[in-house]
Write a protein that holds these residues in place. Structure first.
Motif, PDB file in Angstrom:
ATOM      1  N   SER A  32       0.856  -1.181   0.000  1.00 32.63           N
ATOM      2  CA  SER A  32       0.000   0.000   0.000  1.00 32.63           C
ATOM      3  C   SER A  32       0.885   1.222   0.000  1.00 32.63           C
ATOM      4  O   SER A  32       2.104   1.115   0.072  1.00 32.63           O
ATOM      5  CB  SER A  32      -0.877   0.015   1.255  1.00 32.63           C
ATOM      6  OG  SER A  32      -0.060   0.300   2.375  1.00 32.63           O
ATOM      7  N   MET A  33       0.278   2.392  -0.088  1.00 36.90           N
ATOM      8  CA  MET A  33       1.043   3.624  -0.031  1.00 36.90           C
ATOM      9  C   MET A  33       1.234   4.048   1.428  1.00 36.90           C
ATOM     10  O   MET A  33       1.582   5.173   1.712  1.00 36.90           O
ATOM     11  CB  MET A  33       0.333   4.725  -0.812  1.00 36.90           C
ATOM     12  CG  MET A  33       0.479   4.567  -2.312  1.00 36.90           C
ATOM     13  SD  MET A  33       2.194   4.700  -2.825  1.00 36.90           S
ATOM     14  CE  MET A  33       2.219   3.549  -4.171  1.00 36.90           C
ATOM     15  N   GLU A  34       0.951   3.135   2.350  1.00 36.33           N
ATOM     16  CA  GLU A  34       1.090   3.507   3.756  1.00 36.33           C
ATOM     17  C   GLU A  34       2.251   2.821   4.446  1.00 36.33           C
ATOM     18  O   GLU A  34       2.808   3.338   5.391  1.00 36.33           O
ATOM     19  CB  GLU A  34      -0.209   3.183   4.514  1.00 36.33           C
ATOM     20  CG  GLU A  34      -1.194   4.339   4.479  1.00 36.33           C
ATOM     21  CD  GLU A  34      -2.606   3.886   4.214  1.00 36.33           C
ATOM     22  OE1 GLU A  34      -3.052   2.951   4.893  1.00 36.33           O
ATOM     23  OE2 GLU A  34      -3.252   4.460   3.313  1.00 36.33           O
ATOM     24  N   GLU A  35       2.590   1.636   3.972  1.00 34.37           N
ATOM     25  CA  GLU A  35       3.615   0.863   4.687  1.00 34.37           C
ATOM     26  C   GLU A  35       4.485   0.088   3.721  1.00 34.37           C
ATOM     27  O   GLU A  35       3.993  -0.701   2.926  1.00 34.37           O
ATOM     28  CB  GLU A  35       2.916  -0.092   5.672  1.00 34.37           C
ATOM     29  CG  GLU A  35       3.890  -0.816   6.552  1.00 34.37           C
ATOM     30  CD  GLU A  35       3.186  -1.681   7.591  1.00 34.37           C
ATOM     31  OE1 GLU A  35       2.192  -1.212   8.187  1.00 34.37           O
ATOM     32  OE2 GLU A  35       3.616  -2.824   7.792  1.00 34.37           O
ATOM     33  N   TRP A  36       5.803   0.337   3.806  1.00 31.48           N
ATOM     34  CA  TRP A  36       6.751  -0.403   2.978  1.00 31.48           C
ATOM     35  C   TRP A  36       7.741  -1.119   3.897  1.00 31.48           C
ATOM     36  O   TRP A  36       8.039  -0.635   4.991  1.00 31.48           O
ATOM     37  CB  TRP A  36       7.551   0.545   2.060  1.00 31.48           C
ATOM     38  CG  TRP A  36       6.727   1.242   1.028  1.00 31.48           C
ATOM     39  CD1 TRP A  36       5.385   1.146   0.839  1.00 31.48           C
ATOM     40  CD2 TRP A  36       7.214   2.166   0.043  1.00 31.48           C
ATOM     41  NE1 TRP A  36       4.997   1.952  -0.212  1.00 31.48           N
ATOM     42  CE2 TRP A  36       6.100   2.592  -0.718  1.00 31.48           C
ATOM     43  CE3 TRP A  36       8.474   2.669  -0.286  1.00 31.48           C
ATOM     44  CZ2 TRP A  36       6.219   3.491  -1.770  1.00 31.48           C
ATOM     45  CZ3 TRP A  36       8.591   3.574  -1.333  1.00 31.48           C
ATOM     46  CH2 TRP A  36       7.466   3.974  -2.075  1.00 31.48           C
ATOM     47  N   VAL A  37       8.267  -2.244   3.390  1.00 30.34           N
ATOM     48  CA  VAL A  37       9.317  -2.938   4.135  1.00 30.34           C
ATOM     49  C   VAL A  37      10.515  -3.159   3.206  1.00 30.34           C
ATOM     50  O   VAL A  37      10.353  -3.625   2.075  1.00 30.34           O
ATOM     51  CB  VAL A  37       8.819  -4.300   4.683  1.00 30.34           C
ATOM     52  CG1 VAL A  37       9.959  -5.019   5.405  1.00 30.34           C
ATOM     53  CG2 VAL A  37       7.632  -4.092   5.625  1.00 30.34           C
ATOM     54  N   PHE A  38      11.683  -2.791   3.675  1.00 31.34           N
ATOM     55  CA  PHE A  38      12.918  -3.014   2.922  1.00 31.34           C
ATOM     56  C   PHE A  38      13.770  -4.048   3.650  1.00 31.34           C
ATOM     57  O   PHE A  38      13.747  -4.135   4.883  1.00 31.34           O
ATOM     58  CB  PHE A  38      13.742  -1.716   2.843  1.00 31.34           C
ATOM     59  CG  PHE A  38      13.174  -0.675   1.934  1.00 31.34           C
ATOM     60  CD1 PHE A  38      13.575  -0.599   0.598  1.00 31.34           C
ATOM     61  CD2 PHE A  38      12.254   0.258   2.409  1.00 31.34           C
ATOM     62  CE1 PHE A  38      13.068   0.378  -0.235  1.00 31.34           C
ATOM     63  CE2 PHE A  38      11.736   1.236   1.565  1.00 31.34           C
ATOM     64  CZ  PHE A  38      12.148   1.304   0.243  1.00 31.34           C
ATOM     65  N   LEU A  39      14.532  -4.825   2.883  1.00 31.10           N
ATOM     66  CA  LEU A  39      15.534  -5.706   3.471  1.00 31.10           C
ATOM     67  C   LEU A  39      16.887  -5.017   3.348  1.00 31.10           C
ATOM     68  O   LEU A  39      17.212  -4.480   2.290  1.00 31.10           O
ATOM     69  CB  LEU A  39      15.576  -7.050   2.742  1.00 31.10           C
ATOM     70  CG  LEU A  39      14.364  -7.970   2.941  1.00 31.10           C
ATOM     71  CD1 LEU A  39      14.586  -9.274   2.193  1.00 31.10           C
ATOM     72  CD2 LEU A  39      14.118  -8.220   4.427  1.00 31.10           C
ATOM     73  N   ILE A  40      17.638  -5.020   4.428  1.00 30.29           N
ATOM     74  CA  ILE A  40      18.920  -4.332   4.425  1.00 30.29           C
ATOM     75  C   ILE A  40      20.024  -5.282   4.869  1.00 30.29           C
ATOM     76  O   ILE A  40      19.898  -5.966   5.890  1.00 30.29           O
ATOM     77  CB  ILE A  40      18.876  -3.103   5.362  1.00 30.29           C
ATOM     78  CG1 ILE A  40      17.868  -2.116   4.785  1.00 30.29           C
ATOM     79  CG2 ILE A  40      20.262  -2.474   5.522  1.00 30.29           C
ATOM     80  CD1 ILE A  40      17.885  -0.784   5.412  1.00 30.29           C
ATOM     81  N   SER A  41      21.085  -5.323   4.088  1.00 26.40           N
ATOM     82  CA  SER A  41      22.267  -6.062   4.533  1.00 26.40           C
ATOM     83  C   SER A  41      23.487  -5.184   4.283  1.00 26.40           C
ATOM     84  O   SER A  41      23.452  -4.277   3.457  1.00 26.40           O
ATOM     85  CB  SER A  41      22.379  -7.402   3.814  1.00 26.40           C
ATOM     86  OG  SER A  41      22.295  -7.201   2.418  1.00 26.40           O
ATOM     87  N   VAL A  42      24.535  -5.449   5.050  1.00 29.83           N
ATOM     88  CA  VAL A  42      25.740  -4.635   4.943  1.00 29.83           C
ATOM     89  C   VAL A  42      26.732  -5.369   4.047  1.00 29.83           C
ATOM     90  O   VAL A  42      26.937  -6.580   4.186  1.00 29.83           O
ATOM     91  CB  VAL A  42      26.361  -4.368   6.328  1.00 29.83           C
ATOM     92  CG1 VAL A  42      27.539  -3.416   6.205  1.00 29.83           C
ATOM     93  CG2 VAL A  42      25.306  -3.792   7.260  1.00 29.83           C
ATOM     94  N   LEU A  43      27.306  -4.631   3.100  1.00 34.82           N
ATOM     95  CA  LEU A  43      28.184  -5.245   2.108  1.00 34.82           C
ATOM     96  C   LEU A  43      29.608  -5.379   2.631  1.00 34.82           C
ATOM     97  O   LEU A  43      30.003  -4.704   3.576  1.00 34.82           O
ATOM     98  CB  LEU A  43      28.193  -4.376   0.843  1.00 34.82           C
ATOM     99  CG  LEU A  43      26.820  -4.045   0.265  1.00 34.82           C
ATOM    100  CD1 LEU A  43      26.944  -2.952  -0.777  1.00 34.82           C
ATOM    101  CD2 LEU A  43      26.180  -5.287  -0.311  1.00 34.82           C
ATOM    102  N   GLY A  44      30.358  -6.231   1.991  1.00 41.91           N
ATOM    103  CA  GLY A  44      31.794  -6.318   2.256  1.00 41.91           C
ATOM    104  C   GLY A  44      32.159  -7.332   3.324  1.00 41.91           C
ATOM    105  O   GLY A  44      31.290  -7.908   3.995  1.00 41.91           O
ATOM    106  N   GLU A  45      33.450  -7.521   3.495  1.00 43.19           N
ATOM    107  CA  GLU A  45      33.975  -8.529   4.415  1.00 43.19           C
ATOM    108  C   GLU A  45      34.203  -7.956   5.812  1.00 43.19           C
ATOM    109  O   GLU A  45      34.267  -8.684   6.785  1.00 43.19           O
ATOM    110  CB  GLU A  45      35.316  -9.072   3.880  1.00 43.19           C
ATOM    111  CG  GLU A  45      35.207  -9.816   2.549  1.00 43.19           C
ATOM    112  CD  GLU A  45      34.341 -11.074   2.658  1.00 43.19           C
ATOM    113  OE1 GLU A  45      34.540 -11.834   3.620  1.00 43.19           O
ATOM    114  OE2 GLU A  45      33.452 -11.262   1.802  1.00 43.19           O
TER     115      GLU A  45
END
Lengths: 154, 304
Positions: A32-45
């Motif tokens: 919806s235009m009310e709630e979004w979910v993102f997945l976040i991961s940190v790059l690199g070693e």
């Protein structure tokens, strides 16, 4: 939702669909235009969060983008908030960009990038001081908490 | 880092009938709704949020009444303003955006009262267009700032088209009481201000201080934390940048306790920014009280 917020979110969504998101950031759901979910991961070693993925939820009110969205890391069976000195175990985040330094030129992806770099620069997995006390008494909406920003560089 | 957790307690009690909350109530049992309710009465900020964003003028004497028991320096300054014809004050809401809202009102009213409103509107339109390359230079997304700016440009174009929203003072005030429009204009002006400071960094950087710590800030940090976010008060740097960017004079009457001595030719301290601030140049005129800006004008129109 107001005209401005809908228009802005439509544009952000179209941009994400056409140009994609930066590496390590995935739009998981925008039902919806009310709630979004993102997945976040940190790059690199180098990162202490190697191999971990976190879910960042944004709730957009009808005053978005004038007002900052409500942003929390999901804390459920599937996802846990990152262990970070600015992230409480209920997913609430203490970051000035999500409070009095929010600016309407920022957007959902900019929030994700800020969260990603906040994690990337962290060297020590720990909860904020007073985590248990805060979590016990915190309102469900972190925007109702009066945050005090000491040091955003941690 | 820390939080004031006692100001934001939990939602533990059952939904339903409102209960009595007194000094015996365990704060940790308050619900979100109860907190909001409690804050309604207490919080000065909430009180402000119920006021109009900008309102039709009140006589200066109304402001004077607020100071009747106050400092004689302030009363002297108010009397000087009154004697010199500054007889009306347009109040802006004290939400940290009052400078930008006051600026907008004064900017539009100035066009309205020009001998040739259409010409003046065209000049204003051109000034704004000239401020745009700096915004692009600073990397602001064009589509994004144009959306905010459009709210202001629509009103300015309305002068040329004889639109109703800009044909009277009342129409202008009403247009600016629309929250979405007013907030968009505030953002647009903040971006114009920010991009002017960013593109004139050598000029501004020695004066960019954190208003809380008084430590110097980099141009980028200052713009990001003190100019671009809504609700952050404008200080000299922002006021000067906006006046220069839009090529307009701004005079601010300082209603503070400073003593001007007997030799001053006016009993109030006017601080001037931007180009021609003499009376024929028709600068924007604002009233400053520590922490707050309103618009002050001479009533030039016959009473309706």
């Amino acid at each position: 939702m107001s005209g401005l917020s809908t228009k802005r979110l439509m544009k952000e969504l179209a941009d994400i669909q056409s140009k994609g998101t930066p590496e390590g950031i995935i739009l998981l759901s925008a039902d919806s235009m009310e709630e979004w979910v993102f997945l976040i991961s940190v790059l690199g070693e180098e990162t202490i969060y190697k191999g971990e993925t976190f879910a960042l939820r944004m709730k957009f009110g009808n005053r978005y983008p004038i007002d900052v969205p409500e942003v929390t890391f999901l804390a459920n069976e599937q996802y846990q908030p990152p262990l970070h000195p600015h992230v409480y175990s209920n997913g609430h985040i203490c970051a000035s960009i999500l409070g009095n330094e929010w600016s309407p030129v920022l957007n959902a992806v900019a929030i994700c990038i800020t969260m990603q770099s906040m994690l990337a620069s962290n060297k020590k997995k720990e909860r904020p001081e007073g985590n248990d006390r805060y979590v016990r008494t915190a309102p469900s909406n972190p925007k109702l908490t009066r945050w005090h920003y000491d040091d955003d560089t941690v | 880092m820390s939080t004031q957790t006692d100001a934001a307690p939990a939602q533990a009690s059952a939904e339903g009938q409102p209960r009595v909350i007194d000094e015996n109530t365990d704060l940790s049992t308050l619900t979100d709704q109860e907190i909001m309710k409690l804050m309604e009465g207490m919080d000065h900020q909430d009180d402000q949020m119920n006021k109009p964003l900008i309102s039709t003028p009140v006589p200066l004497s109304v402001i004077r009444q607020e100071y009747e028991k106050g400092s004689t320096q302030i009363l002297k300054k108010l009397d000087w303003l009154a004697e010199n014809g500054w007889d009306q004050v347009w109040r802006a809401r004290g939400d940290g955006d009052c400078y930008y809202r006051s600026f907008t009102l004064a900017y539009l009213v100035r066009i309205l009262h020009s001998t040739d409103s259409q010409l003046e509107a065209n000049l204003a339109y051109e000034s704004i267009q000239r401020a745009l390359p700096a915004m692009e230079q600073c990397g602001f997304d064009k589509e994004l700032y144009e959306e905010f700016l459009d709210s202001l440009l629509v009103l300015i174009r309305s002068f040329a088209e004889g639109g109703e929203s800009t044909s009277t003072e009342y129409g202008i005030v009403q247009s600016l009481q629309d929250a979405e429009r007013s907030n968009c204009i505030v953002v647009a002006l903040r971006l114009i201000t920010s991009s002017y400071i960013r593109t004139h960094s050598d000029l501004f950087s020695p004066f960019l201080l954190s208003p809380t710590t008084f430590l110097p800030l980099s141009t980028d940090d200052f713009c990001r934390s003190e100019v671009e976010p809504c609700g952050k008060e404008a200080d000299h740097a922002q006021i000067m940048a906006l006046a220069e960017a839009l090529n307009i004079g701004v005079r601010i009457a300082y209603l503070d306790r400073s003593d001007l001595g007997s030799e001053a030719d006016s009993a109030i301290n006017w601080v001037e920014f931007g180009k021609d601030t003499s009376e024929p140049g028709r600068p924007l005129t604002l009233l400053y009280r520590p922490g707050h800006y309103d618009v002050v004008t001479k009533d030039v129109l016959p009473q309706v």
